[in-house]
Scaffold this motif. Structure first.
Motif, mmCIF file in Angstrom:
data_model
loop_
_atom_site.group_PDB
_atom_site.id
_atom_site.type_symbol
_atom_site.label_atom_id
_atom_site.label_comp_id
_atom_site.label_asym_id
_atom_site.label_seq_id
_atom_site.Cartn_x
_atom_site.Cartn_y
_atom_site.Cartn_z
ATOM 1 N N VAL A 1 -3.686 0.299 2.846
ATOM 2 C CA VAL A 1 -2.735 -0.749 3.220
ATOM 3 C C VAL A 1 -3.456 -2.095 3.165
ATOM 4 O O VAL A 1 -4.571 -2.233 3.651
ATOM 5 C CB VAL A 1 -2.177 -0.520 4.641
ATOM 6 N N SER A 2 -2.806 -3.083 2.569
ATOM 7 C CA SER A 2 -3.375 -4.431 2.571
ATOM 8 C C SER A 2 -2.334 -5.409 3.105
ATOM 9 O O SER A 2 -1.142 -5.284 2.832
ATOM 10 C CB SER A 2 -3.828 -4.841 1.174
ATOM 11 N N ILE A 3 -2.811 -6.357 3.869
ATOM 12 C CA ILE A 3 -1.947 -7.388 4.450
ATOM 13 C C ILE A 3 -2.457 -8.728 3.944
ATOM 14 O O ILE A 3 -3.632 -9.044 4.074
ATOM 15 C CB ILE A 3 -1.978 -7.347 5.987
ATOM 16 N N ASP A 4 -1.535 -9.513 3.377
ATOM 17 C CA ASP A 4 -1.909 -10.808 2.797
ATOM 18 C C ASP A 4 -0.866 -11.865 3.148
ATOM 19 O O ASP A 4 0.275 -11.555 3.494
ATOM 20 C CB ASP A 4 -1.992 -10.712 1.270
ATOM 21 N N PHE A 5 -1.281 -13.128 2.988
ATOM 22 C CA PHE A 5 -0.325 -14.229 3.086
ATOM 23 C C PHE A 5 0.597 -14.179 1.879
ATOM 24 O O PHE A 5 0.175 -13.857 0.774
ATOM 25 C CB PHE A 5 -1.037 -15.590 3.071
ATOM 26 N N ALA A 6 1.835 -14.541 2.080
ATOM 27 C CA ALA A 6 2.781 -14.641 0.978
ATOM 28 C C ALA A 6 3.021 -16.120 0.680
ATOM 29 O O ALA A 6 2.577 -17.010 1.405
ATOM 30 C CB ALA A 6 4.086 -13.936 1.323
ATOM 31 N N TYR A 7 3.751 -16.397 -0.377
ATOM 32 C CA TYR A 7 3.934 -17.765 -0.863
ATOM 33 C C TYR A 7 4.700 -18.664 0.105
ATOM 34 O O TYR A 7 4.530 -19.879 0.097
ATOM 35 C CB TYR A 7 4.617 -17.752 -2.236
ATOM 36 N N ASP B 1 -5.435 -14.574 12.023
ATOM 37 C CA ASP B 1 -6.138 -13.858 13.078
ATOM 38 C C ASP B 1 -5.650 -12.410 13.166
ATOM 39 O O ASP B 1 -6.451 -11.483 13.333
ATOM 40 C CB ASP B 1 -5.946 -14.577 14.412
ATOM 41 N N SER B 2 -4.350 -12.207 13.049
ATOM 42 C CA SER B 2 -3.794 -10.849 13.092
ATOM 43 C C SER B 2 -4.285 -10.013 11.912
ATOM 44 O O SER B 2 -4.617 -8.834 12.084
ATOM 45 C CB SER B 2 -2.268 -10.896 13.093
ATOM 46 N N ILE B 3 -4.334 -10.619 10.744
ATOM 47 C CA ILE B 3 -4.833 -9.901 9.557
ATOM 48 C C ILE B 3 -6.308 -9.550 9.750
ATOM 49 O O ILE B 3 -6.741 -8.430 9.441
ATOM 50 C CB ILE B 3 -4.616 -10.748 8.283
ATOM 51 N N ASP B 4 -7.079 -10.487 10.290
ATOM 52 C CA ASP B 4 -8.501 -10.250 10.522
ATOM 53 C C ASP B 4 -8.709 -9.138 11.548
ATOM 54 O O ASP B 4 -9.589 -8.283 11.379
ATOM 55 C CB ASP B 4 -9.165 -11.550 10.982
ATOM 56 N N GLN B 5 -7.911 -9.118 12.617
ATOM 57 C CA GLN B 5 -8.013 -8.060 13.616
ATOM 58 C C GLN B 5 -7.671 -6.698 13.005
ATOM 59 O O GLN B 5 -8.329 -5.698 13.299
ATOM 60 C CB GLN B 5 -7.096 -8.341 14.801
ATOM 61 N N TYR B 6 -6.653 -6.669 12.168
ATOM 62 C CA TYR B 6 -6.281 -5.418 11.505
ATOM 63 C C TYR B 6 -7.420 -4.914 10.621
ATOM 64 O O TYR B 6 -7.771 -3.733 10.666
ATOM 65 C CB TYR B 6 -5.011 -5.609 10.670
ATOM 66 N N ASP B 7 -7.995 -5.829 9.839
ATOM 67 C CA ASP B 7 -9.111 -5.433 8.968
ATOM 68 C C ASP B 7 -10.303 -4.924 9.771
ATOM 69 O O ASP B 7 -10.972 -3.970 9.371
ATOM 70 C CB ASP B 7 -9.539 -6.609 8.079
ATOM 71 N N THR B 8 -10.566 -5.551 10.922
ATOM 72 C CA THR B 8 -11.679 -5.126 11.770
ATOM 73 C C THR B 8 -11.419 -3.736 12.353
ATOM 74 O O THR B 8 -12.310 -2.891 12.387
ATOM 75 C CB THR B 8 -11.898 -6.140 12.917
ATOM 76 N N GLN B 9 -10.198 -3.500 12.796
ATOM 77 C CA GLN B 9 -9.868 -2.209 13.378
ATOM 78 C C GLN B 9 -9.862 -1.092 12.340
ATOM 79 O O GLN B 9 -10.143 0.061 12.662
ATOM 80 C CB GLN B 9 -8.499 -2.265 14.068
ATOM 81 N N MET B 10 -9.535 -1.414 11.103
ATOM 82 C CA MET B 10 -9.436 -0.394 10.060
ATOM 83 C C MET B 10 -10.776 -0.093 9.394
ATOM 84 O O MET B 10 -10.848 0.839 8.595
ATOM 85 C CB MET B 10 -8.424 -0.829 8.994
ATOM 86 N N GLY C 1 0.845 -1.190 0.000
ATOM 87 C CA GLY C 1 0.000 0.000 0.000
ATOM 88 C C GLY C 1 0.873 1.229 0.000
ATOM 89 O O GLY C 1 1.679 1.435 -0.906
ATOM 90 N N LEU C 2 0.752 2.062 1.036
ATOM 91 C CA LEU C 2 1.579 3.260 1.148
ATOM 92 C C LEU C 2 3.058 2.893 1.244
ATOM 93 O O LEU C 2 3.922 3.635 0.805
ATOM 94 C CB LEU C 2 1.177 4.083 2.376
ATOM 95 N N PHE C 3 3.316 1.764 1.838
ATOM 96 C CA PHE C 3 4.678 1.230 1.937
ATOM 97 C C PHE C 3 4.608 -0.263 1.667
ATOM 98 O O PHE C 3 3.539 -0.854 1.653
ATOM 99 C CB PHE C 3 5.295 1.531 3.311
#
Length: 178
Positions: A116-122, A98-107, A38-40
């Motif tokens: 900003v997007s947070i995803d699983f990597a390969y 769970d951490s990604i889900d918490q971030y999405d809920t807070q945002m 995202g921004l970074f």
């Protein structure tokens, strides 16, 4: 050229081939498991996770056990270690999710929600496959001391007890009795 052919039995018992799976898990710990963009842009490797070093030591330990242990001990270590490695990898990926889900809920509702997007990597996906394969190899591994297949009493040839008779089906045995 016929001597260079590899049979299925040789592949199944090949220590080098078995060592690939826990080695793959150990290598994935140096690959990105989480990607932030995202921004970074940033990536988090498996070694930076809470249990990264534990998973690395366990994967390397399973891989090199082939060199030092007897067949029965090796199978037990691969089975228990493979299941433990699978549970650690799945637990870590569940924690990431769970951490990604918490971030999405807070945002939610925040002006920077889509910035900003947070995803699983390969690396996480490859680690799941490698740890699952390690557990399966441990389950399918032959635990006998000699590595030879077991022989039932019916398959021993009565005339020459050192030879193993070919398995007979019921129609062949009925023809021989008549």
């Amino acid at each position: 050229m016929a001597n260079d052919e590899i049979t299925v039995e040789q592949l199944r018992e090949s220590a080098e081939l078995r060592m690939v799976w826990p080695g793959l898990v150990a290598l994935t710990l140096f690959l990105p498991w989480v990607r932030v963009s995202g921004l970074f842009s940033a990536q988090v490797t498996g070694m930076k996770m809470d249990l990264g070093i534990v998973m690395f030591v366990l994967a390397v330990g399973i891989a090199i056990s082939t060199l030092f242990l007897e067949k029965r001990q090796e199978r037990l270590l691969w089975l228990i270690g493979g299941i433990l490695l699978l549970l650690l990898v799945l637990g870590t990926t569940a924690n990431i999710y769970d951490s990604i889900d918490q971030y999405d809920t807070q945002m939610q509702g925040n002006i920077f929600q889509d910035a900003v997007s947070i995803d699983f990597a390969y690396g996480a996906y490859i680690a799941i496959v490698g740890s699952l394969a390690t557990a399966i190899v441990g389950y399918r591994m032959d635990g006998s001391e000699t590595g030879a297949e077991t022989v039932s009493e019916e398959s021993i040839d009565e005339e020459n007890p050192r030879e193993v008779a070919e398995p007979r089906n019921d129609s062949q045995s009925e023809e021989q009795t008549q």
